[in-house]
Design a protein around this motif. Structure first.
Motif, PDB file in Angstrom:
ATOM      1  N   TRP A 247      13.156   7.618  -5.794  1.00 26.48           N
ATOM      2  CA  TRP A 247      12.620   6.569  -5.074  1.00 26.48           C
ATOM      3  C   TRP A 247      13.008   5.356  -5.354  1.00 26.48           C
ATOM      4  O   TRP A 247      13.137   4.344  -4.724  1.00 26.48           O
ATOM      5  CB  TRP A 247      10.971   6.683  -5.516  1.00 26.48           C
ATOM      6  CG  TRP A 247      10.218   5.769  -5.030  1.00 26.48           C
ATOM      7  CD1 TRP A 247       9.260   4.762  -5.605  1.00 26.48           C
ATOM      8  CD2 TRP A 247       9.853   5.332  -3.723  1.00 26.48           C
ATOM      9  NE1 TRP A 247       8.856   3.904  -4.785  1.00 26.48           N
ATOM     10  CE2 TRP A 247       9.036   4.259  -3.538  1.00 26.48           C
ATOM     11  CE3 TRP A 247      10.044   6.012  -2.394  1.00 26.48           C
ATOM     12  CZ2 TRP A 247       8.651   3.570  -2.573  1.00 26.48           C
ATOM     13  CZ3 TRP A 247       9.892   5.534  -1.244  1.00 26.48           C
ATOM     14  CH2 TRP A 247       9.241   4.298  -1.165  1.00 26.48           C
ATOM     15  N   LYS A 248      13.373   5.107  -6.725  1.00 30.85           N
ATOM     16  CA  LYS A 248      14.111   3.854  -7.072  1.00 30.85           C
ATOM     17  C   LYS A 248      15.263   3.632  -6.493  1.00 30.85           C
ATOM     18  O   LYS A 248      15.463   2.256  -5.948  1.00 30.85           O
ATOM     19  CB  LYS A 248      14.568   4.195  -8.707  1.00 30.85           C
ATOM     20  CG  LYS A 248      15.045   2.877  -9.249  1.00 30.85           C
ATOM     21  CD  LYS A 248      15.137   2.752 -10.895  1.00 30.85           C
ATOM     22  CE  LYS A 248      15.958   1.775 -11.289  1.00 30.85           C
ATOM     23  NZ  LYS A 248      15.977   1.767 -12.973  1.00 30.85           N
ATOM     24  N   LYS A 249      16.175   4.601  -5.753  1.00 32.20           N
ATOM     25  CA  LYS A 249      17.207   4.232  -5.358  1.00 32.20           C
ATOM     26  C   LYS A 249      16.843   4.062  -3.451  1.00 32.20           C
ATOM     27  O   LYS A 249      17.495   3.355  -2.832  1.00 32.20           O
ATOM     28  CB  LYS A 249      18.323   5.354  -4.952  1.00 32.20           C
ATOM     29  CG  LYS A 249      18.964   5.432  -6.511  1.00 32.20           C
ATOM     30  CD  LYS A 249      19.781   6.860  -6.496  1.00 32.20           C
ATOM     31  CE  LYS A 249      20.211   6.923  -7.874  1.00 32.20           C
ATOM     32  NZ  LYS A 249      21.063   8.279  -7.902  1.00 32.20           N
ATOM     33  N   VAL A 250      15.774   4.866  -3.089  1.00 31.77           N
ATOM     34  CA  VAL A 250      15.418   4.835  -1.636  1.00 31.77           C
ATOM     35  C   VAL A 250      14.588   3.763  -1.215  1.00 31.77           C
ATOM     36  O   VAL A 250      14.664   2.985  -0.329  1.00 31.77           O
ATOM     37  CB  VAL A 250      14.620   6.161  -1.405  1.00 31.77           C
ATOM     38  CG1 VAL A 250      13.925   6.063   0.012  1.00 31.77           C
ATOM     39  CG2 VAL A 250      15.512   7.360  -1.326  1.00 31.77           C
ATOM     40  N   ARG A 251      13.887   3.198  -2.266  1.00 38.15           N
ATOM     41  CA  ARG A 251      12.668   2.242  -1.788  1.00 38.15           C
ATOM     42  C   ARG A 251      13.202   0.741  -1.585  1.00 38.15           C
ATOM     43  O   ARG A 251      12.818   0.362  -0.308  1.00 38.15           O
ATOM     44  CB  ARG A 251      11.954   1.863  -3.347  1.00 38.15           C
ATOM     45  CG  ARG A 251      10.898   0.789  -2.879  1.00 38.15           C
ATOM     46  CD  ARG A 251      10.001   0.829  -4.168  1.00 38.15           C
ATOM     47  NE  ARG A 251       8.520  -0.314  -3.987  1.00 38.15           N
ATOM     48  CZ  ARG A 251       8.905  -1.535  -4.290  1.00 38.15           C
ATOM     49  NH1 ARG A 251       9.976  -2.125  -4.898  1.00 38.15           N
ATOM     50  NH2 ARG A 251       7.875  -2.376  -4.119  1.00 38.15           N
TER      51      ARG A 251
ATOM     52  N   LYS B 106       0.923  -1.257  -0.011  1.00 43.28           N
ATOM     53  CA  LYS B 106       0.042  -0.009   0.077  1.00 43.28           C
ATOM     54  C   LYS B 106       0.981   1.258  -0.020  1.00 43.28           C
ATOM     55  O   LYS B 106       0.764   2.417  -0.771  1.00 43.28           O
ATOM     56  CB  LYS B 106      -1.138  -0.199   1.392  1.00 43.28           C
ATOM     57  CG  LYS B 106      -1.972   1.296   1.191  1.00 43.28           C
ATOM     58  CD  LYS B 106      -2.771   0.967   2.596  1.00 43.28           C
ATOM     59  CE  LYS B 106      -3.848   2.014   2.639  1.00 43.28           C
ATOM     60  NZ  LYS B 106      -4.657   1.771   3.906  1.00 43.28           N
ATOM     61  N   TYR B 107       1.905   1.289   0.760  1.00 42.30           N
ATOM     62  CA  TYR B 107       2.603   2.542   0.900  1.00 42.30           C
ATOM     63  C   TYR B 107       3.799   2.671   0.308  1.00 42.30           C
ATOM     64  O   TYR B 107       4.585   3.687   0.145  1.00 42.30           O
ATOM     65  CB  TYR B 107       3.038   2.716   2.465  1.00 42.30           C
ATOM     66  CG  TYR B 107       1.656   3.091   3.286  1.00 42.30           C
ATOM     67  CD1 TYR B 107       0.468   3.706   2.972  1.00 42.30           C
ATOM     68  CD2 TYR B 107       1.652   2.021   4.602  1.00 42.30           C
ATOM     69  CE1 TYR B 107      -0.487   3.918   3.835  1.00 42.30           C
ATOM     70  CE2 TYR B 107       0.231   2.366   5.093  1.00 42.30           C
ATOM     71  CZ  TYR B 107      -0.582   3.189   4.947  1.00 42.30           C
ATOM     72  OH  TYR B 107      -1.724   3.257   5.702  1.00 42.30           O
ATOM     73  N   CYS B 108       4.533   1.493  -0.191  1.00 44.94           N
ATOM     74  CA  CYS B 108       5.709   1.577  -0.979  1.00 44.94           C
ATOM     75  C   CYS B 108       5.241   0.828  -2.196  1.00 44.94           C
ATOM     76  O   CYS B 108       6.208  -0.062  -2.599  1.00 44.94           O
ATOM     77  CB  CYS B 108       6.813   0.527  -0.181  1.00 44.94           C
ATOM     78  SG  CYS B 108       7.089   1.522   1.506  1.00 44.94           S
ATOM     79  N   PRO B 109       4.785   1.394  -3.231  1.00 44.35           N
ATOM     80  CA  PRO B 109       4.436   0.710  -4.501  1.00 44.35           C
ATOM     81  C   PRO B 109       5.938   1.027  -5.193  1.00 44.35           C
ATOM     82  O   PRO B 109       6.445   1.913  -4.960  1.00 44.35           O
ATOM     83  CB  PRO B 109       3.228   1.754  -5.131  1.00 44.35           C
ATOM     84  CG  PRO B 109       3.210   2.758  -4.229  1.00 44.35           C
ATOM     85  CD  PRO B 109       3.831   2.461  -2.801  1.00 44.35           C
TER      86      PRO B 109
END
Length: 356
Positions: free
Chosen positions: A343-347, A239-242
């Protein structure tokens, strides 16, 4: 009448009758279906067990679980009313709920579904109990029966507000619910029904009591365990980390005449004092909000930053900067692209931290 015209008219009449018959018996048909023929949609917040576990239990019983109400849907499983991550209603009042009521689908509460899954009651017995409790009211019925009929039909496993109840009584039984006498009679009837336990009040709305209770369900079936905790957490991660993240756009804070001391973050040029364009202050908080869950409460969150410790992103915060008023579209494109890179790096680090 020519033979061909008469045949066409007969066919049309038969089709209309079939359509009416199907519409009139839709709910009864779905209520009586064996569980392996169910096709269900879930909406609301589920508190007995994680939604993911309920879905898996249903699938184990041969039930088809889908994400939206369609012509093939047989049941709606209703959790508590809430709001999803997009700010849309879930549970009673949601689009799924309204569609289910309109289509006359069988609507089951979370408790009722677990009762069936645990073997406490069969789907057929539950259907028979509901039909036995059903009140069919007419203009000549008592006010209490009229109220019960409206609550059962419009609540449909959920709730009905006082305003909607008055409207239903007026529309269905041609009652004038605006005069003082009618209002007093309604209040008295509602109080009596509440005392008799025939209806329940939840907030400012009314609903029918559930036919099965959680204490009747086999304890082993609903016991909360480590598997549930994992399932809940994984559900939150979905839900929160798509994977794609959610770009929320830039928020405008203010627009004013240029001071001559700022540069535009979109084009990189100075925002000149006395120029033709306005100086806009905007905020970008998409990455920050992706890394903050609703239950996260600590000093940093209230101050719009988190100390993540992630490589290259030790502190993630809500940023504020200036742009030319004419650079809004360019700023949106530039910072949306940057958000997706970040986001690609942080996720991966966010997933690891949340699972840890």
């Amino acid at each position: 009448m020519p033979k061909r015209q008469a045949t066409n008219q007969n066919n049309a009449t038969a089709a209309a009758a079939a359509k009416k018959s199907k519409k009139g018996t839709g709910k009864q048909e779905t209520d009586d279906l064996p569980m392996e023929e169910w096709r269900v949609v879930l909406t609301g917040d589920f508190v007995v067990k994680a939604k993911a576990l309920l879905e898996q239990e249903l699938k184990n019983k041969g039930v088809a679980v889908t994400g939206s109400v369609s012509g093939k849907t047989t049941h709606l499983i209703l959790g508590k009313s809430g709001v999803n991550e997009y700010g849309k209603k879930t549970g009673v009042g949601s689009s799924k709920y309204n569609q289910a009521v309109e289509k006359g689908l069988a609507i089951l509460s979370e408790t009722e579904v677990w009762a069936v899954l645990s073997g406490t009651v069969s789907a057929q017995d539950l259907s028979e109990k509901k039909q036995a409790a059903k009140i069919k009211a007419s203009k000549n019925s008592s006010l209490a029966d009229k109220i019960l009929s409206c609550v059962q039909d419009c609540g449909s496993g959920g709730k009905i507000s006082l305003a909607k109840l008055k409207k239903e009584l007026g529309d269905r039984f041609e009652m004038n619910m605006e005069n003082t006498r009618s209002k007093n009679s309604l209040k008295k009837a509602l109080d009596n029904l509440l005392q008799e336990g025939k209806i329940q009040k939840e907030g400012a709305s009314y609903k029918t009591p559930e036919l099965v209770h959680m204490e009747d369900v086999a304890a082993a079936t609903i016991e909360w365990n480590e598997e549930d905790e994992t399932a809940v957490n994984e559900q939150k991660l979905v839900k929160y980390c798509p994977e794609s993240g959610r770009w929320r756009g830039l928020y405008m804070i203010s627009t004013k005449k240029p001071s001559g001391r700022a540069s535009c973050k979109a084009c990189g040029q100075p925002i000149e004092k006395g120029g033709d364009e306005q100086q806009m202050q905007v905020s970008d908080d998409s990455l920050f909000r992706m890394c903050v869950w609703p239950e996260d409460v600590h000093e940093g969150v209230s101050r719009d930053y988190i100390e993540s410790g992630y490589p290259g992103y030790n502190v993630i915060s809500r940023s504020k900067f200036f742009i030319h008023s004419g650079c809004q579209q360019e700023a949106e494109r530039k910072f949306e692209a940057q958000f997706h890179k970040d986001w690609k790096k942080v996720r991966p680090h966010e997933l690891e931290a949340r699972r840890g």
